[in-house]
Motif scaffolding. Structure first.
Motif, PDB file in Angstrom:
ATOM      1  N   ARG A  87      12.142  88.949  65.996  1.00 28.74           N
ATOM      2  CA  ARG A  87      12.718  87.932  66.872  1.00 28.74           C
ATOM      3  C   ARG A  87      13.049  86.694  66.063  1.00 28.74           C
ATOM      4  NH1 ARG A  87       9.779  85.560  71.419  1.00 28.74           N
ATOM      5  NH2 ARG A  87      11.869  84.917  72.024  1.00 28.74           N
ATOM      6  N   GLY A  88      14.060  85.989  66.496  1.00 27.15           N
ATOM      7  CA  GLY A  88      14.409  84.720  65.873  1.00 27.15           C
ATOM      8  C   GLY A  88      15.505  84.050  66.666  1.00 27.15           C
ATOM      9  N   HIS A  89      15.492  82.722  66.674  1.00 23.83           N
ATOM     10  CA  HIS A  89      16.589  81.958  67.263  1.00 23.83           C
ATOM     11  C   HIS A  89      17.516  81.439  66.173  1.00 23.83           C
ATOM     12  CE1 HIS A  89      14.488  82.600  70.861  1.00 23.83           C
ATOM     13  NE2 HIS A  89      13.841  81.467  70.982  1.00 23.83           N
ATOM     14  N   SER A  90      17.283  81.835  64.934  1.00 22.65           N
ATOM     15  CA  SER A  90      18.152  81.494  63.814  1.00 22.65           C
ATOM     16  C   SER A  90      19.556  82.022  64.077  1.00 22.65           C
ATOM     17  CB  SER A  90      17.586  82.122  62.537  1.00 22.65           C
ATOM     18  OG  SER A  90      18.510  82.078  61.483  1.00 22.65           O
ATOM     19  N   SER A  91      20.539  81.133  64.032  1.00 26.20           N
ATOM     20  CA  SER A  91      21.928  81.546  64.245  1.00 26.20           C
ATOM     21  C   SER A  91      22.496  82.122  62.957  1.00 26.20           C
ATOM     22  CB  SER A  91      22.766  80.348  64.694  1.00 26.20           C
ATOM     23  OG  SER A  91      22.296  79.822  65.916  1.00 26.20           O
ATOM     24  N   PRO A  92      23.515  82.985  63.050  1.00 22.32           N
ATOM     25  CA  PRO A  92      24.100  83.557  61.835  1.00 22.32           C
ATOM     26  C   PRO A  92      24.874  82.518  61.035  1.00 22.32           C
ATOM     27  CG  PRO A  92      25.312  84.272  63.791  1.00 22.32           C
ATOM     28  CD  PRO A  92      24.120  83.531  64.284  1.00 22.32           C
ATOM     29  N   LYS A 152      20.539  79.224  82.716  1.00 25.88           N
ATOM     30  CA  LYS A 152      19.844  78.287  81.841  1.00 25.88           C
ATOM     31  C   LYS A 152      20.411  78.419  80.433  1.00 25.88           C
ATOM     32  CE  LYS A 152      16.936  77.122  85.142  1.00 25.88           C
ATOM     33  NZ  LYS A 152      16.947  75.773  85.748  1.00 25.88           N
ATOM     34  N   PHE A 153      20.374  77.317  79.665  1.00 27.21           N
ATOM     35  CA  PHE A 153      21.028  77.298  78.362  1.00 27.21           C
ATOM     36  C   PHE A 153      20.089  76.777  77.282  1.00 27.21           C
ATOM     37  CE2 PHE A 153      24.446  77.534  81.298  1.00 27.21           C
ATOM     38  CZ  PHE A 153      25.542  78.075  80.626  1.00 27.21           C
ATOM     39  N   SER A 154      20.134  77.441  76.126  1.00 23.93           N
ATOM     40  CA  SER A 154      19.492  76.953  74.908  1.00 23.93           C
ATOM     41  C   SER A 154      20.491  76.845  73.762  1.00 23.93           C
ATOM     42  CB  SER A 154      18.341  77.872  74.480  1.00 23.93           C
ATOM     43  OG  SER A 154      17.242  77.761  75.339  1.00 23.93           O
ATOM     44  N   VAL A 162      30.203  78.664  75.128  1.00 17.31           N
ATOM     45  CA  VAL A 162      28.765  78.432  75.181  1.00 17.31           C
ATOM     46  C   VAL A 162      28.098  79.559  75.954  1.00 17.31           C
ATOM     47  CG1 VAL A 162      28.877  76.995  77.272  1.00 17.31           C
ATOM     48  CG2 VAL A 162      26.985  76.700  75.628  1.00 17.31           C
ATOM     49  N   SER A 163      26.919  79.996  75.456  1.00 14.81           N
ATOM     50  CA  SER A 163      26.210  81.138  76.048  1.00 14.81           C
ATOM     51  C   SER A 163      24.965  80.678  76.783  1.00 14.81           C
ATOM     52  CB  SER A 163      25.797  82.128  74.955  1.00 14.81           C
ATOM     53  OG  SER A 163      26.913  82.591  74.231  1.00 14.81           O
ATOM     54  N   ASP A 213      20.452  88.501  76.777  1.00 16.62           N
ATOM     55  CA  ASP A 213      20.102  87.104  76.554  1.00 16.62           C
ATOM     56  C   ASP A 213      20.773  86.617  75.284  1.00 16.62           C
ATOM     57  OD1 ASP A 213      18.255  87.309  74.158  1.00 16.62           O
ATOM     58  OD2 ASP A 213      17.058  88.476  75.560  1.00 16.62           O
ATOM     59  N   ALA A 214      20.852  85.294  75.149  1.00 18.77           N
ATOM     60  CA  ALA A 214      21.444  84.686  73.956  1.00 18.77           C
ATOM     61  C   ALA A 214      20.801  83.321  73.741  1.00 18.77           C
ATOM     62  CB  ALA A 214      22.957  84.551  74.097  1.00 18.77           C
ATOM     63  N   TYR A 215      19.949  83.232  72.736  1.00 18.58           N
ATOM     64  CA  TYR A 215      19.335  81.966  72.351  1.00 18.58           C
ATOM     65  C   TYR A 215      20.080  81.309  71.192  1.00 18.58           C
ATOM     66  CZ  TYR A 215      15.222  83.293  75.123  1.00 18.58           C
ATOM     67  OH  TYR A 215      14.374  83.644  76.141  1.00 18.58           O
ATOM     68  N   ALA A 216      20.622  82.122  70.293  1.00 18.33           N
ATOM     69  CA  ALA A 216      21.291  81.617  69.100  1.00 18.33           C
ATOM     70  C   ALA A 216      22.721  81.203  69.423  1.00 18.33           C
ATOM     71  CB  ALA A 216      21.287  82.683  68.008  1.00 18.33           C
TER      72      ALA A 216
END
Length: 431
Positions: free
Chosen positions: A79-84, A353-355, A367-368, A395-398
């Motif tokens: 798992r990670g919220h690190s974006s590419p 909800k948005f992160s 925006v996701s 889901d999409a956190y990044a």
């Protein structure tokens, strides 16, 4: 990006780590210009080439789904919220494997999505479950690349440890840049300035900004920031004719000289805890927060507050398109402000909800939300216009990365123990 919901602090509240400040004179690290091959640095850092979410104009698709316009998809471990980030022919991510306590950097082939290499940056040393928000991960920060080295930082063994890797995944150096008392985990991404890599680490044990020499890993300077937990990444922008290192959080928006760490100005505003990254125009600075206060504000190049509205945009960052400032709040409301005056042009509820943070390309905002829906909209004649709503995964956190009319997204597929993260390349059938 770290997801935050105010919770009762369970432990660690009494531990303090006085910050030993380091000046450039003490470190004797020289700051020099670095020649970079811009052609290979399509999307080399958090929020893109200018660190502001603005995509250079190019044809970019506006409609997709799990079946439509997917060029390839590949599984991402852990798992990670690190974006590419996108460097030459490769995509890079950070991730964390909870069971084996591994924090990793991954490389993928940009054309096919096939894994190229995996490097274990740390094994063991994870903070306790009580010290990390249940929605967060142990790999929240996005990598930065100067074309020669990849830079990252992880919370490990109660400290922030910065690492540099070459483009083949070999660890070149590692450096503890300071201790860290975690309330919800560690979120910021590094920012590059000339030969320096700059890291933020606001925490209740003793926060700081630290700049590290990219080649050697030596700490060039470090300045204290107080004993407050906040989560924003720093950014560097030329505002008012000078380079400024900008960051929100700790109840202020502050500017530092990126070469020396000297504070240029500090203005009360936004909130105690913020997540979004400051953005800037040639003579204006925009920031938002937060918890517990609610404020989105515009500042002059010298820190004077020009306008302020009582609107909370906590996790997603702002994005600027000409004279219109856009935001999507955590609870799913899109805003468009006049960037000069702060007047509301329009507001529209998107839903969910948005992160993740928005990007803008060809006057379109992407925006996701946390349900895997990506909204594409624009400001048309000062009215909201929805272009499309697209689902990808669950889901999409990044936040997305874009290059050469391709968009790369990190999403989650499935729920609970069956959830699997994926890296997906989207491309229009007729780019």
């Amino acid at each position: 990006m770290l997801t935050l919901i105010p919770l009762l602090l369970i432990g660690g509240c009494g531990r303090k780590n006085p910050v030993e400040e380091i000046s450039p004179a003490k470190s004797n690290v020289k700051v020099v210009d670095v020649a970079t091959d811009e052609s290979m640095l399509s999307w080399p850092t958090w929020r893109g080439p200018k660190r502001d979410g603005v995509v250079p104009d190019q044809p970019l698709l506006t409609q997709w789904s799990d079946e439509k316009n997917v060029l390839w998809r590949t599984d991402v471990p852990g798992r990670g919220h690190s974006s590419p980030i996108i460097v030459a022919d490769s995509i890079y991510l950070a991730t964390a494997i909870a069971d084996s306590q591994k924090q990793q950097v991954l490389a993928f082939d940009r054309a096919t999505g096939k894994p190229i290499w995996t490097t274990d940056v740390h094994t063991g040393g994870f903070p306790s479950e009580r010290a990390v928000h249940y929605k967060a991960t142990h790999a929240n920060g996005t990598l930065a690349c100067d074309g020669v080295r990849l830079y990252t930082a992880f919370l490990n063994s109660d400290a922030i440890i910065a690492s540099a890797l070459d483009l083949d995944g070999n660890i070149l150096w590692q450096r503890e840049i300071g201790k860290f008392v975690s309330k919800f985990g560690y979120a910021p991404s590094p920012v590059l300035y000339k030969s320096l890599v700059i890291f933020a680490a606001d925490n209740m044990g003793g926060g700081y900004l630290a700049a590290v020499d990219g080649e050697s890993g030596e700490i060039a300077w470090r300045v204290a920031r107080g004993n407050i937990s906040s989560y924003s990444s720093p950014t560097v922008a030329n505002v008012g004719g000078r380079d400024q290192l900008l960051i929100s959080g700790c109840d202020v928006v502050a500017s530092y000289d990126p070469a020396t760490g000297e504070k240029l100005w500090s203005t009360p505003g936004t909130a105690e805890a913020t997540c979004g990254t400051v953005i800037a125009a040639p003579d204006r600075i925009y920031a938002s927060g937060g918890y517990p206060d609610k404020e989105t504000a515009c500042f002059s190049a010298d820190g004077e507050k020009i306008w302020s509205v009582r609107t909370k945009v906590y996790e997603p960052s702002l994005v600027l398109n000409d004279d219109r400032l856009f935001a999507v709040s955590d609870d799913g409301v899109a805003y468009c402000w006049d960037a000069d005056t702060g007047d509301v042009v329009w507001r529209e509820r998107l839903g969910g909800k948005f992160s993740a943070s928005p990007i803008v390309c060809n006057d379109l905002v992407y925006v996701s939300n946390l349900s895997g829906e990506t909204f594409v909209f624009k400001n048309e004649n000062d009215a909201f216009k929805l272009i499309s709503t697209n689902r990808l995964g669950d889901d999409a956190y990044a936040s997305p990365a874009v290059a050469d009319s391709q968009m790369f997204m990190r999403v989650g597929v499935g729920k609970g123990t069956k959830r699997q993260e994926q890296l997906v390349c989207l491309e229009s059938e007729t780019p």
